[in-house]
Every structure is written in C-alpha cells, then in structure tokens.
Write a protein that holds these residues in place. Structure first.
Motif, PDB file in Angstrom:
ATOM      1  N   ILE A  66       0.850  -1.183   0.000  1.00 53.47           N
ATOM      2  CA  ILE A  66       0.000   0.000   0.000  1.00 53.47           C
ATOM      3  C   ILE A  66       0.891   1.240   0.000  1.00 53.47           C
ATOM      4  O   ILE A  66       1.826   1.331   0.783  1.00 53.47           O
ATOM      5  N   SER A  67       0.611   2.123  -0.926  1.00 59.22           N
ATOM      6  CA  SER A  67       1.399   3.360  -1.091  1.00 59.22           C
ATOM      7  C   SER A  67       2.887   3.060  -1.198  1.00 59.22           C
ATOM      8  O   SER A  67       3.718   3.762  -0.635  1.00 59.22           O
ATOM      9  N   GLY A  68       3.209   1.962  -1.904  1.00 55.93           N
ATOM     10  CA  GLY A  68       4.609   1.608  -2.133  1.00 55.93           C
ATOM     11  C   GLY A  68       5.303   0.979  -0.938  1.00 55.93           C
ATOM     12  O   GLY A  68       6.510   0.776  -0.949  1.00 55.93           O
ATOM     13  N   GLN A  69       4.569   0.657   0.107  1.00 56.98           N
ATOM     14  CA  GLN A  69       5.164   0.045   1.293  1.00 56.98           C
ATOM     15  C   GLN A  69       4.519  -1.308   1.560  1.00 56.98           C
ATOM     16  O   GLN A  69       3.306  -1.464   1.467  1.00 56.98           O
ATOM     17  N   GLU A  70       5.360  -2.278   1.922  1.00 62.44           N
ATOM     18  CA  GLU A  70       4.844  -3.597   2.277  1.00 62.44           C
ATOM     19  C   GLU A  70       4.465  -3.614   3.749  1.00 62.44           C
ATOM     20  O   GLU A  70       5.208  -3.141   4.600  1.00 62.44           O
TER      21      GLU A  70
END
Length: 150
Positions: free
Chosen positions: A110-114
């Motif tokens: 999500i939003s480039g974060q795991e």
C-alpha cells in the motif's frame, strides 16, 4: 507512514473481497463444467473427470469460507481507533516491518510500502499483545523494536 490504518484496512478488505469474487466465479464455472461433463461423458473417464471437478470445488469452497471468515473478523475491527496497547486491529511499526494484527493474509503493498498482515494468533502477534511503543521483543532469535502503535 505514507498511509493510514483506515486505508490499509480498506485495501485489505478490497483484496479479500476480490479473491472471494474470483473463488465464487470459479465455483460457478466448476458447477457448469460438472453439469456438462455429466451430459457428455461415459465410463471411467467420466468418473475421473467428475472426481477432479469435485476436488477442485471442495478446495474452492474451503477458500471461500476462509475469505468470508476473514471479512467477518475485519468487519469487527475499528480501524479508526488507535490504542497505546497492541491488540487485534493494531498497526504496529517495528524496526523490521509494519504489521497489521488482524487476519492471516501475508503481504499487502500500500502506497509503495509492504505491510505484513498477520493473525492475532500468530506467535509474533501473541508476543506483542499488550505491549506499547518503545518495547523490544524477541522471537526465534530475531529482535523487534516496537516504534509505534496505531
């Protein structure tokens, strides 16, 4: 953190709902296939094909129940509430990774974060329960520094 717990929760509900829809479509196709197989086959080939379809349907129905159960758990959580103590529904930021303690799902991007979505029954989650930011826990020789709890 580039996302809120509410956004993460909604993303997770969306992903599980999508998987549930795909499983439901698969079950419908398997039922159609089974009905067609009944009309067109005879003998051992028919029995083998029907058994394979039945096994696939059993697997799909089991997954469907699991996804429904996960959605039920998620619907009982309040992602708009934050607490200091780690509990089911907490977003926990550690020095290793962020964790959402809710259902056993695995990684969500999500939003480039795991973010790792784990069940409250997972060993790591059970060790974290009741802890606050600033605490350190250890599991299987790996140390986790709890930086924040939402």
């Amino acid at each position: 953190m580039p996302f809120s717990k509410i956004e993460l929760h909604q993303e997770l509900v969306g992903q599980i709902s999508e998987k549930l829809k795909l499983i439901s479509d698969s079950i419908r196709q398997l039922k159609d296939s089974s009905a067609e197989d009944t009309k067109s086959s005879a003998g051992d080939k028919y029995e083998t094909g029907r058994e394979m379809i039945r096994q696939e349907m059993d697997k799909a129905e089991k997954m469907s129940l699991e996804y429904k159960s996960q959605l039920e758990v998620l619907s009982s959580l309040r992602p708009d509430e934050s607490t200091e103590l780690i509990q089911r529904g907490s977003l926990v930021v550690t020095d290793r990774m962020p964790l959402y303690i809710s259902v056993g799902f695995g990684k969500v991007n999500i939003s480039g974060q795991e973010v790792f979505v784990i069940s409250s029954q997972a060993p790591l989650a059970r060790l974290m329960m009741g802890k606050t930011a600033g605490k350190v826990i250890s599991l299987n020789g790996i140390t986790y520094h709890i930086k924040a709890v939402q």
